[in-house]
Design a protein around this motif. Structure first.
Motif, PDB file in Angstrom:
ATOM      1  N   LEU A 263      70.619  14.223  53.715  1.00 21.72           N
ATOM      2  CA  LEU A 263      71.989  14.079  53.232  1.00 21.72           C
ATOM      3  C   LEU A 263      72.737  15.342  53.635  1.00 21.72           C
ATOM      4  CD1 LEU A 263      73.930  12.225  51.620  1.00 21.72           C
ATOM      5  CD2 LEU A 263      73.447  13.672  49.628  1.00 21.72           C
ATOM      6  N   GLN A 264      73.590  15.199  54.631  1.00 18.04           N
ATOM      7  CA  GLN A 264      74.434  16.306  55.056  1.00 18.04           C
ATOM      8  C   GLN A 264      75.687  16.297  54.199  1.00 18.04           C
ATOM      9  OE1 GLN A 264      73.929  18.771  57.457  1.00 18.04           O
ATOM     10  NE2 GLN A 264      75.806  19.637  56.605  1.00 18.04           N
ATOM     11  N   MET A 265      75.911  17.402  53.494  1.00 20.59           N
ATOM     12  CA  MET A 265      77.034  17.482  52.575  1.00 20.59           C
ATOM     13  C   MET A 265      77.977  18.580  53.052  1.00 20.59           C
ATOM     14  SD  MET A 265      75.031  17.074  48.931  1.00 20.59           S
ATOM     15  CE  MET A 265      74.212  18.660  49.074  1.00 20.59           C
ATOM     16  N   ASN A 266      79.183  18.187  53.417  1.00 25.30           N
ATOM     17  CA  ASN A 266      80.190  19.129  53.887  1.00 25.30           C
ATOM     18  C   ASN A 266      81.373  19.171  52.925  1.00 25.30           C
ATOM     19  OD1 ASN A 266      78.663  19.541  56.257  1.00 25.30           O
ATOM     20  ND2 ASN A 266      79.702  17.851  57.302  1.00 25.30           N
ATOM     21  N   ASP A 267      82.157  20.240  53.025  1.00 22.81           N
ATOM     22  CA  ASP A 267      83.344  20.386  52.174  1.00 22.81           C
ATOM     23  C   ASP A 267      82.995  20.140  50.708  1.00 22.81           C
ATOM     24  OD1 ASP A 267      86.603  18.765  51.863  1.00 22.81           O
ATOM     25  OD2 ASP A 267      85.993  20.840  51.502  1.00 22.81           O
ATOM     26  N   LEU A 268      81.963  20.797  50.255  1.00 18.28           N
ATOM     27  CA  LEU A 268      81.502  20.587  48.888  1.00 18.28           C
ATOM     28  C   LEU A 268      82.532  21.056  47.877  1.00 18.28           C
ATOM     29  CD1 LEU A 268      77.798  21.502  49.464  1.00 18.28           C
ATOM     30  CD2 LEU A 268      78.570  19.406  48.367  1.00 18.28           C
TER      31      LEU A 268
ATOM     32  N   SER B 211      64.194  18.660  49.174  1.00 14.69           N
ATOM     33  CA  SER B 211      64.374  20.099  49.400  1.00 14.69           C
ATOM     34  C   SER B 211      65.791  20.325  49.917  1.00 14.69           C
ATOM     35  CB  SER B 211      63.346  20.632  50.391  1.00 14.69           C
ATOM     36  OG  SER B 211      63.466  19.991  51.641  1.00 14.69           O
ATOM     37  N   GLY B 212      66.223  21.573  49.870  1.00 14.48           N
ATOM     38  CA  GLY B 212      67.510  21.924  50.450  1.00 14.48           C
ATOM     39  C   GLY B 212      68.631  22.178  49.467  1.00 14.48           C
ATOM     40  N   GLY B 213      68.389  21.993  48.182  1.00  8.40           N
ATOM     41  CA  GLY B 213      69.434  22.273  47.208  1.00  8.40           C
ATOM     42  C   GLY B 213      69.670  23.770  47.072  1.00  8.40           C
ATOM     43  N   GLY B 214      70.701  24.114  46.308  1.00  7.49           N
ATOM     44  CA  GLY B 214      70.993  25.518  46.099  1.00  7.49           C
ATOM     45  C   GLY B 214      72.393  25.732  45.590  1.00  7.49           C
ATOM     46  N   LEU B 215      72.822  26.980  45.659  1.00  4.88           N
ATOM     47  CA  LEU B 215      74.151  27.380  45.215  1.00  4.88           C
ATOM     48  C   LEU B 215      75.026  27.631  46.430  1.00  4.88           C
ATOM     49  CD1 LEU B 215      76.156  28.399  43.031  1.00  4.88           C
ATOM     50  CD2 LEU B 215      75.070  30.643  43.272  1.00  4.88           C
ATOM     51  N   VAL B 216      76.212  27.036  46.427  1.00  4.90           N
ATOM     52  CA  VAL B 216      77.128  27.197  47.548  1.00  4.90           C
ATOM     53  C   VAL B 216      78.555  27.279  47.014  1.00  4.90           C
ATOM     54  CG1 VAL B 216      77.376  24.695  47.902  1.00  4.90           C
ATOM     55  CG2 VAL B 216      77.728  26.256  49.836  1.00  4.90           C
ATOM     56  N   GLN B 217      79.406  27.952  47.751  1.00  5.24           N
ATOM     57  CA  GLN B 217      80.813  28.031  47.354  1.00  5.24           C
ATOM     58  C   GLN B 217      81.552  26.763  47.762  1.00  5.24           C
ATOM     59  OE1 GLN B 217      82.365  31.699  49.045  1.00  5.24           O
ATOM     60  NE2 GLN B 217      82.041  32.750  47.107  1.00  5.24           N
ATOM     61  N   ALA B 218      82.622  26.474  47.061  1.00  2.26           N
ATOM     62  CA  ALA B 218      83.450  25.326  47.403  1.00  2.26           C
ATOM     63  C   ALA B 218      83.881  25.408  48.866  1.00  2.26           C
ATOM     64  CB  ALA B 218      84.669  25.265  46.499  1.00  2.26           C
ATOM     65  N   GLY B 219      83.815  24.266  49.539  1.00  2.00           N
ATOM     66  CA  GLY B 219      84.114  24.202  50.957  1.00  2.00           C
ATOM     67  C   GLY B 219      82.914  24.395  51.854  1.00  2.00           C
ATOM     68  N   GLY B 220      81.804  24.790  51.269  1.00  2.00           N
ATOM     69  CA  GLY B 220      80.597  25.019  52.037  1.00  2.00           C
ATOM     70  C   GLY B 220      79.806  23.747  52.295  1.00  2.00           C
ATOM     71  N   SER B 221      78.646  23.919  52.933  1.00  2.00           N
ATOM     72  CA  SER B 221      77.804  22.789  53.308  1.00  2.00           C
ATOM     73  C   SER B 221      76.360  23.022  52.891  1.00  2.00           C
ATOM     74  CB  SER B 221      77.847  22.587  54.830  1.00  2.00           C
ATOM     75  OG  SER B 221      79.150  22.281  55.276  1.00  2.00           O
ATOM     76  N   LEU B 222      75.672  21.930  52.665  1.00  2.00           N
ATOM     77  CA  LEU B 222      74.231  21.940  52.429  1.00  2.00           C
ATOM     78  C   LEU B 222      73.646  20.694  53.072  1.00  2.00           C
ATOM     79  CD1 LEU B 222      73.806  22.881  48.648  1.00  2.00           C
ATOM     80  CD2 LEU B 222      73.097  24.267  50.594  1.00  2.00           C
ATOM     81  N   ARG B 223      72.398  20.776  53.451  1.00  2.00           N
ATOM     82  CA  ARG B 223      71.682  19.581  53.916  1.00  2.00           C
ATOM     83  C   ARG B 223      70.439  19.399  53.060  1.00  2.00           C
ATOM     84  NH1 ARG B 223      68.863  17.858  59.662  1.00  2.00           N
ATOM     85  NH2 ARG B 223      67.257  19.360  58.969  1.00  2.00           N
TER      86      ARG B 223
ATOM     87  N   GLY C  96      83.514  10.561  54.012  1.00  2.00           N
ATOM     88  CA  GLY C  96      84.168  11.537  54.881  1.00  2.00           C
ATOM     89  C   GLY C  96      83.615  12.937  54.734  1.00  2.00           C
ATOM     90  N   ARG C  97      82.813  13.175  53.708  1.00  2.00           N
ATOM     91  CA  ARG C  97      82.230  14.505  53.490  1.00  2.00           C
ATOM     92  C   ARG C  97      80.705  14.494  53.581  1.00  2.00           C
ATOM     93  NH1 ARG C  97      82.721  16.890  48.704  1.00  2.00           N
ATOM     94  NH2 ARG C  97      82.873  14.956  47.495  1.00  2.00           N
ATOM     95  N   PHE C  98      80.083  13.435  53.114  1.00  2.00           N
ATOM     96  CA  PHE C  98      78.619  13.326  53.109  1.00  2.00           C
ATOM     97  C   PHE C  98      78.168  12.318  54.160  1.00  2.00           C
ATOM     98  CE2 PHE C  98      77.713  14.516  48.366  1.00  2.00           C
ATOM     99  CZ  PHE C  98      78.493  15.660  48.510  1.00  2.00           C
TER     100      PHE C  98
END
Length: 113
Positions: A80-85, A7-19, A65-67
């Motif tokens: 999975l914490q994903m930053n600076d996507l 769970s936790g997927g979706g649409l995000v803008q570049a530079g955003g984060s998702l977990r 460095g991002r995930f």
């Protein structure tokens, strides 16, 4: 048997984060490592990150460095914490266990530019 549900997927803008989360159930004794893979359109599935039962981790150079991968054994859940996507991170992300012996159904992550 082992069941994995992402769970936790979706649409995000570049530079955003998702977990992303991966909840495991069933024969938990069969699980040692847990992994995140991803597959972008027209590309082969690639290993993104691995976490051992003791907490040791490894991530692909492309996301270093991002995930961040982590797990909560008490909750039988991996994250999975994903930053600076980036747009290149767009893919279906799959949770897996025991080096690909068990798979979740996948969750879509889309990063817009």
């Amino acid at each position: 048997q082992v069941q994995l549900v992402e769970s936790g997927g979706g649409l995000v803008q570049a530079g955003g984060s998702l977990r992303l989360s991966c909840a495991a159930s069933g024969s938990m004794f069969k699980i040692n490592t847990m992994e995140w893979y991803r597959q972008a359109p027209g590309k082969q599935r690639e290993l993104v990150a691995v976490i051992g039962s003791g907490g040791s981790t490894s991530v692909a150079d492309s996301v270093k460095g991002r995930f961040t991968i982590s797990r909560d054994n008490a909750k039988n859940t991996m994250y999975l914490q994903m930053n600076d996507l980036k747009p290149v991170d767009t893919a279906v992300y799959y949770c897996a266990a025991s080096r690909g012996a068990y798979w979740g159904q996948g969750t879509q992550v889309t990063v817009s530019s």
